[in-house]
Design an enzyme around this catalytic site. Structure first.
Site, PDB file in Angstrom:
ATOM      1  N   ARG A   1       0.958  -1.167   0.113  1.00  0.00           N
ATOM      2  CA  ARG A   1       0.116   0.138  -0.035  1.00  0.00           C
ATOM      3  C   ARG A   1       0.895   1.291  -0.070  1.00  0.00           C
ATOM      4  O   ARG A   1       0.642   2.176  -0.766  1.00  0.00           O
ATOM      5  CB  ARG A   1      -0.934   0.082   1.136  1.00  0.00           C
ATOM      6  CG  ARG A   1      -2.181  -0.606   0.964  1.00  0.00           C
ATOM      7  CD  ARG A   1      -3.243  -0.730   1.739  1.00  0.00           C
ATOM      8  NE  ARG A   1      -3.316   0.458   2.446  1.00  0.00           N
ATOM      9  CZ  ARG A   1      -4.045   1.416   2.193  1.00  0.00           C
ATOM     10  NH1 ARG A   1      -4.670   1.311   1.256  1.00  0.00           N
ATOM     11  NH2 ARG A   1      -4.235   2.415   3.095  1.00  0.00           N
TER      12      ARG A   1
ATOM     13  N   CYS B   1      14.601  -5.046  -3.674  1.00  0.00           N
ATOM     14  CA  CYS B   1      15.521  -3.849  -4.339  1.00  0.00           C
ATOM     15  C   CYS B   1      14.834  -3.225  -5.008  1.00  0.00           C
ATOM     16  O   CYS B   1      14.735  -3.219  -6.408  1.00  0.00           O
ATOM     17  CB  CYS B   1      16.409  -4.733  -5.268  1.00  0.00           C
ATOM     18  SG  CYS B   1      17.301  -6.253  -4.109  1.00  0.00           S
ATOM     19  N   GLU B   2      13.917  -2.255  -4.688  1.00  0.00           N
ATOM     20  CA  GLU B   2      13.140  -1.199  -5.440  1.00  0.00           C
ATOM     21  C   GLU B   2      13.310  -0.048  -4.147  1.00  0.00           C
ATOM     22  O   GLU B   2      13.120  -0.155  -2.884  1.00  0.00           O
ATOM     23  CB  GLU B   2      11.781  -1.675  -5.295  1.00  0.00           C
ATOM     24  CG  GLU B   2      11.545  -2.776  -6.214  1.00  0.00           C
ATOM     25  CD  GLU B   2      11.657  -2.507  -7.693  1.00  0.00           C
ATOM     26  OE1 GLU B   2      11.407  -1.203  -8.004  1.00  0.00           O
ATOM     27  OE2 GLU B   2      11.551  -3.332  -8.467  1.00  0.00           O
TER      28      GLU B   2
ATOM     29  N   TYR C   1      -6.615  -4.978   2.447  1.00  0.00           N
ATOM     30  CA  TYR C   1      -5.643  -4.806   1.306  1.00  0.00           C
ATOM     31  C   TYR C   1      -4.076  -4.739   1.653  1.00  0.00           C
ATOM     32  O   TYR C   1      -3.356  -4.115   1.036  1.00  0.00           O
ATOM     33  CB  TYR C   1      -5.746  -3.372   0.658  1.00  0.00           C
ATOM     34  CG  TYR C   1      -7.060  -3.085   0.117  1.00  0.00           C
ATOM     35  CD1 TYR C   1      -7.916  -3.772  -0.658  1.00  0.00           C
ATOM     36  CD2 TYR C   1      -7.878  -2.179   1.055  1.00  0.00           C
ATOM     37  CE1 TYR C   1      -9.269  -3.693  -0.860  1.00  0.00           C
ATOM     38  CE2 TYR C   1      -9.475  -2.328   0.817  1.00  0.00           C
ATOM     39  CZ  TYR C   1     -10.129  -3.027  -0.130  1.00  0.00           C
ATOM     40  OH  TYR C   1     -11.604  -2.745  -0.434  1.00  0.00           O
TER      41      TYR C   1
END
Ligand SMILES: Cc1ncc(COP(=O)(O)O)c(C=O)c1O
Length: 422
Positions: A313, A345-346, A375
């Site tokens: 989210r 890895c972002e 969610y």
């Protein structure tokens, strides 16, 4: 969050110290309070006592079987958007005559199964979908109950990505198109027109969009009745928001339930509401462990073992969730601001920026992310080849792993290497 409370500086879920659960179940894991889910449901149900209102829980918010079962036992219906969700709802004991099927992309197979189950209603989202439902119902010689989802062209929802009731959104059809569909549906012996449907968005914290859209649906209904099309159900969708922050905001729950009650009493129709977030969001936390701490001239980072694959989210919607310690050693002069980030890895793998935590927290300490019951787990993925994480349900002083961790081998088993590579 009454059922997640600190007692003597230790976080409890109902009657269990969360750190006790951490001794038995490896982080990260989702932790839910049954009582909070039931309290949230009851808060709505009690308001609608004596009215013809069906609370069709939006399964997409959290589709865990145990949670569906808790709600089924309370008499909840279900709003589903796939056969996967429908079969979960049915298995949990929600009867077909309390299930509505929404979604713009229902497949032929999903439609066929829903017709066979004789669900309460299809919420049809396009002319083509309508034709396919008619054709499949005809082939099966089973009457399908239908409602058309109208797009009221109303802005709502806390983020553009969760607004669904604008003309530019893919959902529903215009009132003009809907009228044409209803008129052609009238002539089919295999369709039973039962309702009108609408859902304008999620995380709505103001009454205005609800008031406007409810007015529109009622007006539309009158227009249908002028065309001798009788409507029994008004499905007004979900969308009721919750407070994710620590600041006080205006609570519209009472006004919202009064609005639903009013429309029910005035129209004498069955009103269907589809709450998801409101029922489960504040009933869940995500428990995570600190892997590392590091800092540079700009920032202090805490790297935890929960990543954006477990909880997307913040990356997807810029959602803000508070991150806190499982165990407080609260000395406010020793607090510092940290960015809480995951191991993926972002760059987008940030759970929250500037969380105020005690300076002394260290590798191995447990943190939790608040209000992730909706969610959260339902949107998780195996990105970076990480298995889906456990879900744990508490009731009073008991806890139970309602979903086991998916092991890396579990999904490797699904993959096959063709002989020409071997
Ligand atoms: C058709 C429909 N109904 C209900 C919901 C549930 O919304 P919420 O969780 O905001 O109540 C959604 C979610 O977007 C939805 O698409």
């Amino acid at each position: 969050m009454n059922n997640f409370e600190y007692k003597r500086k230790i976080l409890f879920c109902e009657n269990i110290a969360v750190e006790e659960i951490c001794k038995k179940i490896k982080t990260p894991f989702y932790l839910y309070s049954s009582k909070q889910i039931l309290d949230n449901f009851d808060l709505l149900a009690k308001k609608f006592k004596g009215c013809n209102v069906l609370i069709a829980y939006a399964v997409k918010a959290n589709s865990n079987k145990s949670i569906l079962k808790l709600l089924a036992k309370k008499g909840a219906g279900a709003d589903v958007v796939s056969y996967g969700e429908m079969s979960r709802a049915l298995k949990a004991g929600i009867p077909p005559n309390k299930i509505v099927f929404s979604g713009v992309g229902k497949t032929d197979l999903e439609i066929s199964r829903a017709i066979e189950h004789k669900i309460l209603q299809f919420n049809i989202e396009s002319q083509q979908e309508f034709l396919i439902i008619e054709q499949l119902a005809r082939e099966k010689k089973i009457k399908a109950n239908i409602a058309i989802r109208i797009n009221p062209d109303i802005e709502a929802g806390g983020h553009p990505k969760i607004s669904t009731g604008k003309k530019t959104d893919k959902f529903g059809v215009s009132s003009d198109e809907a009228i044409k569909i209803y008129i052609s549906a009238k002539n089919s012996p295999y369709l039973n027109i039962v309702g009108v449907d609408m859902h304008i968005g999620s995380q709505i914290l103001q009454m205005k969009p609800f008031k406007n859209s409810f007015k529109k649906i009622e007006k539309f209904c009158k227009e249908l009745e002028k065309n001798k099309i009788k409507i029994k159900h008004l499905d007004v969708g979900g969308g009721l928001g919750i407070n994710y922050s620590s600041k006080k905001i205006k609570d519209i729950t009472k006004e919202y339930t009064n609005l639903v009650k009013d429309i029910s009493l005035r129209t004498k129709k069955k009103i269907i509401i589809e709450p998801g977030r409101f029922i489960v969001a504040n009933a869940g936390i995500l428990v995570t462990k600190i892997l590392y701490k590091k800092s540079n001239e700009e920032k202090k980072f805490i790297i935890v073992d929960a990543g954006m694959n477990d909880f997307i989210r913040p990356a997807l919607y810029d959602a803000k969730h508070l991150v806190k310690q499982i165990k407080l050693n609260k000395d406010k002069y020793k607090e510092e601001y940290f960015d809480i980030v995951g191991p993926i890895c972002e760059t987008a793998d940030v759970i929250t920026e500037n969380a105020k935590l005690n300076k002394s927290i260290e590798r191995g300490d447990f943190l939790f992310i608040e209000k992730v019951g909706a969610y959260g787990s339902a949107m998780s993925s195996t990105y970076n080849s990480r298995g889906l994480i456990p879900e744990v349900l508490v009731s009073k002083n008991m806890f139970f792993e309602i979903r086991k961790k998916m092991k890396e081998d579990d999904f490797l088993k699904l993959e096959k290497v063709p002989s020409w590579i071997k």
